[in-house]
Write a protein that holds these residues in place. Structure first.
Motif, mmCIF file in Angstrom:
data_model
loop_
_atom_site.group_PDB
_atom_site.id
_atom_site.type_symbol
_atom_site.label_atom_id
_atom_site.label_comp_id
_atom_site.label_asym_id
_atom_site.label_seq_id
_atom_site.Cartn_x
_atom_site.Cartn_y
_atom_site.Cartn_z
ATOM 1 N N GLY A 79 -44.065 53.235 -45.728
ATOM 2 C CA GLY A 79 -44.554 54.450 -46.358
ATOM 3 C C GLY A 79 -44.034 54.624 -47.766
ATOM 4 N N SER A 80 -44.584 55.641 -48.428
ATOM 5 C CA SER A 80 -44.248 55.919 -49.816
ATOM 6 C C SER A 80 -43.695 57.327 -49.945
ATOM 7 C CB SER A 80 -45.480 55.759 -50.719
ATOM 8 O OG SER A 80 -45.182 56.126 -52.047
ATOM 9 N N GLU A 81 -42.623 57.473 -50.735
ATOM 10 C CA GLU A 81 -42.028 58.773 -50.992
ATOM 11 C C GLU A 81 -42.666 59.478 -52.178
ATOM 12 O OE1 GLU A 81 -41.106 55.576 -51.783
ATOM 13 O OE2 GLU A 81 -38.953 55.750 -51.450
ATOM 14 N N CYS A 82 -43.671 58.859 -52.790
ATOM 15 C CA CYS A 82 -44.347 59.444 -53.949
ATOM 16 C C CYS A 82 -45.696 60.027 -53.523
ATOM 17 C CB CYS A 82 -44.584 58.378 -55.030
ATOM 18 S SG CYS A 82 -43.059 57.587 -55.612
ATOM 19 N N PRO A 83 -46.092 61.159 -54.084
ATOM 20 C CA PRO A 83 -47.405 61.734 -53.737
ATOM 21 C C PRO A 83 -48.523 60.775 -54.126
ATOM 22 C CG PRO A 83 -46.036 63.329 -54.904
ATOM 23 C CD PRO A 83 -45.340 62.010 -55.017
ATOM 24 N N GLY A 84 -49.478 60.595 -53.232
ATOM 25 C CA GLY A 84 -50.589 59.689 -53.503
ATOM 26 C C GLY A 84 -50.404 58.301 -52.947
ATOM 27 N N GLY A 85 -49.136 57.820 -52.896
ATOM 28 C CA GLY A 85 -48.855 56.508 -52.334
ATOM 29 C C GLY A 85 -49.473 55.391 -53.141
ATOM 30 N N VAL A 86 -49.700 54.238 -52.473
ATOM 31 C CA VAL A 86 -50.294 53.058 -53.085
ATOM 32 C C VAL A 86 -51.475 52.636 -52.239
ATOM 33 C CG1 VAL A 86 -49.911 50.689 -53.840
ATOM 34 C CG2 VAL A 86 -48.053 52.362 -53.981
ATOM 35 N N ILE B 237 -38.900 55.389 -42.206
ATOM 36 C CA ILE B 237 -40.279 55.821 -42.453
ATOM 37 C C ILE B 237 -40.238 56.950 -43.469
ATOM 38 C CG2 ILE B 237 -42.364 56.790 -41.436
ATOM 39 C CD1 ILE B 237 -41.612 55.480 -38.818
ATOM 40 N N LYS B 238 -40.985 56.810 -44.557
ATOM 41 C CA LYS B 238 -40.941 57.767 -45.662
ATOM 42 C C LYS B 238 -42.330 58.382 -45.865
ATOM 43 C CE LYS B 238 -40.078 54.248 -47.967
ATOM 44 N NZ LYS B 238 -39.965 53.307 -49.116
ATOM 45 N N TYR B 239 -42.318 59.628 -46.332
ATOM 46 C CA TYR B 239 -43.566 60.260 -46.755
ATOM 47 C C TYR B 239 -43.224 61.394 -47.713
ATOM 48 C CZ TYR B 239 -42.616 64.122 -43.494
ATOM 49 O OH TYR B 239 -42.050 65.192 -42.846
ATOM 50 N N VAL C 234 -37.874 60.294 -43.173
ATOM 51 C CA VAL C 234 -37.414 60.967 -44.385
ATOM 52 C C VAL C 234 -38.596 61.646 -45.059
ATOM 53 C CG1 VAL C 234 -36.165 60.737 -46.559
ATOM 54 C CG2 VAL C 234 -35.660 59.182 -44.654
ATOM 55 N N ALA C 235 -38.485 62.959 -45.266
ATOM 56 C CA ALA C 235 -39.471 63.724 -46.021
ATOM 57 C C ALA C 235 -38.908 63.984 -47.416
ATOM 58 C CB ALA C 235 -39.782 65.033 -45.322
ATOM 59 N N VAL C 236 -39.629 63.546 -48.447
ATOM 60 C CA VAL C 236 -39.142 63.601 -49.824
ATOM 61 C C VAL C 236 -40.009 64.574 -50.609
ATOM 62 C CG1 VAL C 236 -38.629 62.281 -51.903
ATOM 63 C CG2 VAL C 236 -38.345 61.221 -49.653
ATOM 64 N N GLY C 237 -39.367 65.438 -51.383
ATOM 65 C CA GLY C 237 -40.083 66.353 -52.255
ATOM 66 C C GLY C 237 -39.827 67.806 -51.912
ATOM 67 N N LEU D 271 -40.760 67.621 -38.196
ATOM 68 C CA LEU D 271 -39.805 67.599 -37.083
ATOM 69 C C LEU D 271 -40.484 67.148 -35.794
ATOM 70 C CD1 LEU D 271 -36.896 68.225 -36.277
ATOM 71 C CD2 LEU D 271 -37.604 70.575 -35.793
ATOM 72 N N GLN D 272 -41.713 67.578 -35.580
ATOM 73 C CA GLN D 272 -42.434 67.168 -34.379
ATOM 74 C C GLN D 272 -42.733 65.667 -34.399
ATOM 75 O OE1 GLN D 272 -43.100 69.003 -31.668
ATOM 76 N NE2 GLN D 272 -43.898 67.130 -30.746
ATOM 77 N N LEU D 273 -43.078 65.122 -35.566
ATOM 78 C CA LEU D 273 -43.312 63.685 -35.671
ATOM 79 C C LEU D 273 -42.038 62.894 -35.368
ATOM 80 C CD1 LEU D 273 -45.097 61.270 -36.369
ATOM 81 C CD2 LEU D 273 -44.505 61.638 -38.786
ATOM 82 N N SER D 274 -40.901 63.384 -35.847
ATOM 83 C CA SER D 274 -39.638 62.693 -35.570
ATOM 84 C C SER D 274 -39.323 62.700 -34.071
ATOM 85 C CB SER D 274 -38.505 63.347 -36.355
ATOM 86 O OG SER D 274 -38.266 64.674 -35.894
ATOM 87 N N ARG D 275 -39.661 63.785 -33.388
ATOM 88 C CA ARG D 275 -39.440 63.833 -31.944
ATOM 89 C C ARG D 275 -40.349 62.850 -31.209
ATOM 90 N NH1 ARG D 275 -39.262 70.484 -31.424
ATOM 91 N NH2 ARG D 275 -37.185 70.747 -32.386
ATOM 92 N N ASP D 276 -41.586 62.711 -31.688
ATOM 93 C CA ASP D 276 -42.497 61.767 -31.043
ATOM 94 C C ASP D 276 -42.016 60.327 -31.207
ATOM 95 O OD1 ASP D 276 -44.029 63.927 -30.345
ATOM 96 O OD2 ASP D 276 -45.430 63.713 -32.023
ATOM 97 N N LEU D 277 -41.432 60.023 -32.367
ATOM 98 C CA LEU D 277 -40.969 58.663 -32.625
ATOM 99 C C LEU D 277 -39.536 58.435 -32.159
ATOM 100 C CD1 LEU D 277 -42.373 58.136 -36.243
ATOM 101 C CD2 LEU D 277 -43.300 57.215 -34.118
ATOM 102 N N GLY D 278 -38.847 59.494 -31.738
ATOM 103 C CA GLY D 278 -37.434 59.351 -31.387
ATOM 104 C C GLY D 278 -36.580 59.052 -32.598
ATOM 105 N N ALA D 279 -36.897 59.682 -33.734
ATOM 106 C CA ALA D 279 -36.242 59.378 -35.003
ATOM 107 C C ALA D 279 -35.303 60.507 -35.418
ATOM 108 C CB ALA D 279 -37.291 59.142 -36.097
#
Length: 601
Positions: free
Chosen positions: A9-16, A103-105, A138-141, A170-178
């Motif tokens: 994943g990408s920590e920048c808006p828009g990604g690649v 995992i970043k977003y 990791v949620a960035v921004g 937070l819900q996504l982290s619980r689904d992934l066990g992260a």
């Protein structure tokens, strides 16, 4: 050893996107993991024009660095989820080699987050749970209009709708066990201390697991290197016990047995009989009434009474000063003469209960219930008890009844002498420390420190001199030591200052201060992240030696466990080899709760 990290994943808006150029070095060098690794991060082939790629899947860019001295970190970073669809089998093989998955977003790219949550998270969930790999989400921004209803203006409403809420991440982290983290920005604080602390924890756990699986390749099997101590599952670091405060008991002892340093005498107003002795420094610190009575006017106004007889019901009608034309009396055992203040007790109720009142003032002026019980037992008259309690309240400057304004016990006793700390008021001794002049009061020092009591009470030069030089201690350290004697608290600013105060406390045999310094050292070291602990200039090995030399047994045992729990960090320190010779010379063998800590050899 090495640690393999796979980042998705990408920590920048828009990604690649699939058609975007991904060869630019700025995309990786400005990212989360590259920022954490710092100046040590480099590509596998620094001479290549394009970034290094993984041979199985070119969507992953590779670079490496070193942490904890010589531990190699290999990072495989894929900035776009769309690039993974081309060859999912190679993605599985790369994830199988991962020790940690990151995992970043971006919180400002809600479309990319929904794609991860709805498309890729269901495909990753069974793989990650099957392999048992630790995952960091990791949620960035920084969000706009977070935690509240959206703004009504079009711009803010669009911003609010495009941000990923905290609850969804937070819900996504619980689904992934992260493990879920939020970084408002990629600065040194959030990346180094916040994200870095979590990542380093998982790296240390990974290295410990690898060391158990491959014991034949451990560095501890070299002949000239000391081995870690043998501990039976040190689940938690040992606790450091601190003695209970004896501040009130020390001042009570001063009132009962410190007549040698008393400089206030009480006499009955009707008969002139001597009622007792006290110490002006204690009375002035506890009571503003005594401060005004003993210090408020000039000496040439004596022997005229300071009592304002016209105010018969006021506090000034209780006591008055009197010199009677008698010069200062010499002290016993060759002590220099000091000024003796004589107070006439004009109130008959106070004459009967003077000892109980002084005991109340010396113990911190907070035991109102015990004072009332003691006075009631002596006077046997509820009206007289109420009158005397009201007059004693005028001593300590309380306008309301004590039951209406309860004050916690921890905020009373020790704070009463804080105004005397480093104050020349009624000071009868001056310490000269490295050119600094530190005034003090013999009565407080004698009550709080047994070594000071022997020094000022015996036939020593300090007992007959007003100026006492102190050697072998810095002025800041000795000032912190005096502050504890007056306030019963100790707050060193650093580990080194705490150790310096600990040495001073051991020199003057103040055990509780030594325990407080041990707690401070443990708290400072335990709060350091692993990365800061590896790069700090503080030598924990030297702290261990100093704790052993100065009888800090609790800190000594705690540091042993601390070194053993962080063996991968301290084993690379240059002074770690000194432990072997240190334990040989001291014949080290210690038993703690039935468990034996053996040599480092």
């Amino acid at each position: 050893m090495s640690v393999h990290i796979v980042a998705l994943g990408s920590e920048c808006p828009g990604g690649v996107g699939p058609g975007d150029e991904t060869t630019g070095p700025g995309q990786i060098q400005g990212g989360l993991l590259w920022s954490y690794l710092g100046h040590g991060a480099r590509e596998l082939d620094p001479n290549s024009v394009t970034p290094s790629r993984h041979p199985l899947n070119p969507a992953f860019m590779e670079y490496q660095s070193r942490v904890f001295g010589d531990v190699r970190v290999m990072v495989r970073d894929c900035p776009s989820w769309d690039l993974l669809d081309s060859d999912w089998a190679s993605v599985r093989s790369i994830l199988e080699q991962a020790d940690i998955v990151v995992i970043k977003y971006s919180v400002n790219d809600k479309l990319a987050f929904q794609q991860v949550r709805n498309v890729y998270a269901p495909r990753l969930r069974p793989l990650l749970r099957h392999w048992g790999v630790p995952v960091i989400l990791v949620a960035v921004g920084a969000r706009l209009n977070d935690d509240g209803p959206p703004c009504t203006c079009p711009l803010c409403a669009s911003d609010w709708s495009s941000c990923v809420p905290h609850s969804e991440g937070l819900q996504l982290s619980r689904d992934l066990g992260a493990t879920y983290l939020e970084l408002p920005s990629l600065n040194n604080f959030f990346v180094g201390r916040y994200f870095g602390s979590v990542l380093e924890y998982f790296m240390i756990q990974c290295l410990k697991q690898k060391a158990k699986e491959r014991p034949d390749k451990r560095r501890g099997h070299r002949i000239n290197e000391p081995r870690p101590p043998h501990l039976d599952q040190p689940a938690r670091l040992p606790s450091v016990r601190v003695e209970e405060s004896s501040f009130s008991q020390d001042l009570q002892w001063l009132l009962e047995r410190g007549v040698q340093f008393a400089d206030v005498a009480f006499y009955a107003g009707d008969s002139g009989k001597e009622l007792g002795w006290a110490h002006a420094s204690i009375l002035c610190a506890v009571s503003p009434y005594f401060r005004q009575l003993l210090v408020g006017r000039q000496a040439w106004e004596r022997p005229v009474s300071r009592c304002t007889c016209r105010d018969r019901d006021g506090p000034h009608s209780l006591l008055s000063t009197w010199d009677g034309g008698i010069d200062d009396l010499p002290r016993a055992d060759g002590h220099p003469p000091g000024h003796l203040s004589r107070l006439v007790v004009k109130d008959p109720l106070l004459c009967l209960c003077l000892w109980e009142t002084l005991m109340f003032l010396y113990r911190g002026a907070w035991e109102w219930e015990y004072l009332e019980e003691a006075i009631a037992e002596k006077l046997k008259n509820p009206l007289a008890v109420a009158q005397l309690i009201d007059r004693i309240r005028s001593f300590v400057g309380r306008e309301k009844a004590p039951r209406e304004t309860p004050t916690p016990r921890s905020q009373q006793g020790p704070l009463t002498l804080g105004s005397l700390f480093n104050s020349p008021l009624y000071s009868d001794v001056i310490f000269m420390v490295q050119g600094s002049v530190l005034p003090a009061h013999r009565a407080v020092l004698v009550a709080r420190c047994d070594v000071m009591a022997a020094m000022f009470s015996g036939k020593y030069a300090e007992a007959r001199s007003r100026v006492v030089p102190i050697h072998g201690v810095s002025s800041d350290t000795f000032l912190a030591f005096l502050e504890y004697l007056y306030t019963d608290t100790c707050c060193p600013a650093s580990v080194l200052q705490a150790m310096a105060v600990l040495v001073c406390a051991e020199m003057y045999q103040v055990k509780r201060l030594q325990h407080l310094c041990e707690v401070c050292v443990c708290a400072y070291l335990q709060s350091m992240p692993s990365r800061e602990l590896a790069s700090t200039g503080i030598s924990v090995i030297r702290l261990l030696k100093k704790a052993k030399c100065h009888n800090a047994d609790q800190l000594y045992v705690w540091l042993l466990h601390f070194i053993a729990n962080n063996y991968l960090i301290f084993s690379h320190k240059p002074d770690f080899l000194e432990l072997s010779g240190f334990f040989k010379t001291s014949h080290f063998f210690y038993t703690l709760s039935g468990r034996q800590l053996h040599n480092f050899n």
